[in-house]
Design a protein around this motif. Sequence first.
Motif, PDB file in Angstrom:
ATOM      1  N   MET A  20     -37.227 -57.440 -18.294  1.00 33.82           N
ATOM      2  CA  MET A  20     -36.946 -58.596 -18.792  1.00 33.82           C
ATOM      3  C   MET A  20     -35.934 -58.372 -20.152  1.00 33.82           C
ATOM      4  O   MET A  20     -35.172 -59.128 -20.561  1.00 33.82           O
ATOM      5  N   LYS A  21     -36.341 -57.339 -20.981  1.00 35.48           N
ATOM      6  CA  LYS A  21     -35.617 -57.268 -22.195  1.00 35.48           C
ATOM      7  C   LYS A  21     -34.386 -56.800 -21.745  1.00 35.48           C
ATOM      8  O   LYS A  21     -33.306 -57.189 -22.629  1.00 35.48           O
ATOM      9  N   LYS A  22     -33.939 -55.781 -20.938  1.00 35.08           N
ATOM     10  CA  LYS A  22     -32.638 -55.452 -20.443  1.00 35.08           C
ATOM     11  C   LYS A  22     -31.662 -56.615 -20.144  1.00 35.08           C
ATOM     12  O   LYS A  22     -30.560 -56.802 -20.635  1.00 35.08           O
ATOM     13  N   ILE A  23     -32.187 -57.569 -19.388  1.00 35.70           N
ATOM     14  CA  ILE A  23     -31.453 -58.779 -18.988  1.00 35.70           C
ATOM     15  C   ILE A  23     -31.215 -59.768 -20.203  1.00 35.70           C
ATOM     16  O   ILE A  23     -30.120 -60.278 -20.330  1.00 35.70           O
ATOM     17  N   THR A  24     -32.089 -59.923 -21.031  1.00 39.36           N
ATOM     18  CA  THR A  24     -31.812 -60.661 -22.590  1.00 39.36           C
ATOM     19  C   THR A  24     -31.097 -59.925 -23.293  1.00 39.36           C
ATOM     20  O   THR A  24     -30.014 -60.564 -23.678  1.00 39.36           O
ATOM     21  N   LEU A  25     -30.941 -58.654 -23.499  1.00 38.01           N
ATOM     22  CA  LEU A  25     -29.921 -57.939 -24.290  1.00 38.01           C
ATOM     23  C   LEU A  25     -28.657 -57.975 -23.482  1.00 38.01           C
ATOM     24  O   LEU A  25     -27.434 -58.249 -24.046  1.00 38.01           O
ATOM     25  N   LEU A  26     -28.461 -58.055 -22.149  1.00 45.86           N
ATOM     26  CA  LEU A  26     -27.092 -58.079 -21.477  1.00 45.86           C
ATOM     27  C   LEU A  26     -26.641 -59.519 -21.634  1.00 45.86           C
ATOM     28  O   LEU A  26     -25.477 -59.678 -21.983  1.00 45.86           O
ATOM     29  N   LEU A  27     -27.471 -60.513 -21.581  1.00 42.23           N
ATOM     30  CA  LEU A  27     -26.938 -62.012 -21.806  1.00 42.23           C
ATOM     31  C   LEU A  27     -26.713 -62.032 -23.260  1.00 42.23           C
ATOM     32  O   LEU A  27     -25.682 -62.820 -23.536  1.00 42.23           O
ATOM     33  N   LEU A  28     -27.355 -61.597 -24.299  1.00 44.58           N
ATOM     34  CA  LEU A  28     -26.962 -61.586 -25.596  1.00 44.58           C
ATOM     35  C   LEU A  28     -25.654 -60.934 -25.871  1.00 44.58           C
ATOM     36  O   LEU A  28     -24.727 -61.398 -26.585  1.00 44.58           O
ATOM     37  N   PHE A  29     -25.240 -59.860 -25.210  1.00 43.92           N
ATOM     38  CA  PHE A  29     -24.078 -59.171 -25.534  1.00 43.92           C
ATOM     39  C   PHE A  29     -22.891 -59.994 -24.985  1.00 43.92           C
ATOM     40  O   PHE A  29     -21.933 -60.005 -25.445  1.00 43.92           O
ATOM     41  N   PHE A  30     -23.188 -60.784 -23.702  1.00 40.31           N
ATOM     42  CA  PHE A  30     -22.099 -61.314 -23.132  1.00 40.31           C
ATOM     43  C   PHE A  30     -21.823 -62.737 -24.020  1.00 40.31           C
ATOM     44  O   PHE A  30     -20.729 -63.152 -24.428  1.00 40.31           O
ATOM     45  N   ILE A  31     -22.913 -63.233 -24.820  1.00 42.10           N
ATOM     46  CA  ILE A  31     -22.602 -64.326 -25.625  1.00 42.10           C
ATOM     47  C   ILE A  31     -21.925 -63.936 -26.815  1.00 42.10           C
ATOM     48  O   ILE A  31     -21.082 -64.742 -27.329  1.00 42.10           O
ATOM     49  N   ILE A  32     -22.380 -62.736 -27.152  1.00 40.12           N
ATOM     50  CA  ILE A  32     -21.534 -62.387 -28.363  1.00 40.12           C
ATOM     51  C   ILE A  32     -20.191 -61.992 -28.301  1.00 40.12           C
ATOM     52  O   ILE A  32     -19.056 -62.284 -28.883  1.00 40.12           O
ATOM     53  N   MET A  33     -19.933 -61.451 -26.886  1.00 43.32           N
ATOM     54  CA  MET A  33     -18.509 -61.077 -26.576  1.00 43.32           C
ATOM     55  C   MET A  33     -17.624 -62.514 -26.420  1.00 43.32           C
ATOM     56  O   MET A  33     -16.587 -62.661 -26.900  1.00 43.32           O
ATOM     57  N   LEU A  34     -18.357 -63.447 -25.839  1.00 41.88           N
ATOM     58  CA  LEU A  34     -17.680 -64.932 -25.720  1.00 41.88           C
ATOM     59  C   LEU A  34     -17.043 -65.363 -27.086  1.00 41.88           C
ATOM     60  O   LEU A  34     -16.285 -65.968 -27.138  1.00 41.88           O
ATOM     61  N   SER A  35     -17.933 -65.163 -27.878  1.00 37.82           N
ATOM     62  CA  SER A  35     -17.940 -65.849 -29.205  1.00 37.82           C
ATOM     63  C   SER A  35     -16.817 -64.957 -30.013  1.00 37.82           C
ATOM     64  O   SER A  35     -15.861 -65.732 -30.656  1.00 37.82           O
ATOM     65  N   ILE A  36     -16.597 -63.822 -29.923  1.00 30.94           N
ATOM     66  CA  ILE A  36     -15.756 -63.001 -30.285  1.00 30.94           C
ATOM     67  C   ILE A  36     -14.325 -63.084 -29.853  1.00 30.94           C
ATOM     68  O   ILE A  36     -13.265 -63.049 -30.597  1.00 30.94           O
ATOM     69  N   ASN A  37     -14.296 -63.260 -28.364  1.00 31.86           N
ATOM     70  CA  ASN A  37     -12.953 -63.176 -27.705  1.00 31.86           C
ATOM     71  C   ASN A  37     -12.460 -64.674 -27.880  1.00 31.86           C
ATOM     72  O   ASN A  37     -12.757 -65.308 -26.919  1.00 31.86           O
ATOM     73  N   LYS A  38     -12.000 -65.015 -28.809  1.00 32.96           N
ATOM     74  CA  LYS A  38     -11.484 -66.305 -29.122  1.00 32.96           C
ATOM     75  C   LYS A  38     -10.438 -66.832 -28.189  1.00 32.96           C
ATOM     76  O   LYS A  38     -10.654 -67.782 -27.487  1.00 32.96           O
ATOM     77  N   ALA A  39      -9.493 -66.329 -28.006  1.00 29.21           N
ATOM     78  CA  ALA A  39      -8.212 -66.778 -27.460  1.00 29.21           C
ATOM     79  C   ALA A  39      -7.975 -66.041 -26.160  1.00 29.21           C
ATOM     80  O   ALA A  39      -7.073 -66.786 -25.295  1.00 29.21           O
ATOM     81  N   GLN A  40      -8.597 -65.038 -25.933  1.00 28.62           N
ATOM     82  CA  GLN A  40      -8.078 -64.164 -24.927  1.00 28.62           C
ATOM     83  C   GLN A  40      -8.961 -64.609 -23.712  1.00 28.62           C
ATOM     84  O   GLN A  40     -10.252 -64.547 -23.778  1.00 28.62           O
ATOM     85  N   ALA A  41      -8.301 -64.437 -22.356  1.00 30.71           N
ATOM     86  CA  ALA A  41      -9.195 -64.476 -21.032  1.00 30.71           C
ATOM     87  C   ALA A  41      -9.692 -63.173 -20.894  1.00 30.71           C
ATOM     88  O   ALA A  41      -9.067 -62.140 -21.285  1.00 30.71           O
ATOM     89  N   GLY A  42     -10.379 -62.922 -19.835  1.00 29.50           N
ATOM     90  CA  GLY A  42     -10.889 -61.814 -19.300  1.00 29.50           C
ATOM     91  C   GLY A  42     -11.793 -60.721 -20.290  1.00 29.50           C
ATOM     92  O   GLY A  42     -11.329 -59.842 -20.815  1.00 29.50           O
TER      93      GLY A  42
END
Length: 102
Positions: free
Chosen positions: A1-23
């Motif tokens: 469960m911790k790995k899934i939570t960390l992975l989800l957190l990673f993708f949320i951070i990536m979404l917030s950092i990746n402002k204007a770019q797709a992919g």
Amino acid sequence: MKKITLLLLFFIIMLSINKAQAGIIYNNTVTPIIATNMDVDNVKNLKCGKCQIFHCFGLVDTGFAGIQQAAIRGKISKIHHVDIRTKTILGIGMSTVEVYGE
């Protein structure tokens, strides 16, 4: 469960950092920019100058990729057009400014 939570957190951070770019996972794009209305008889004989920037998760970007610097490197005095190539995998990658001209 911790790995899934960390992975989800990673993708949320990536979404917030990746402002204007797709992919967020993979990005391989070329963005053309028309720089001048210069007529060229033979487009295949244009010179090319390149500069690059290194990206790391939007936290660290290093390098200098100005159009003028790329033109100097390619020994170009009249700019025809500029392409910006971006390739990132999981937030780590390079952007290359390619200047074409005479």
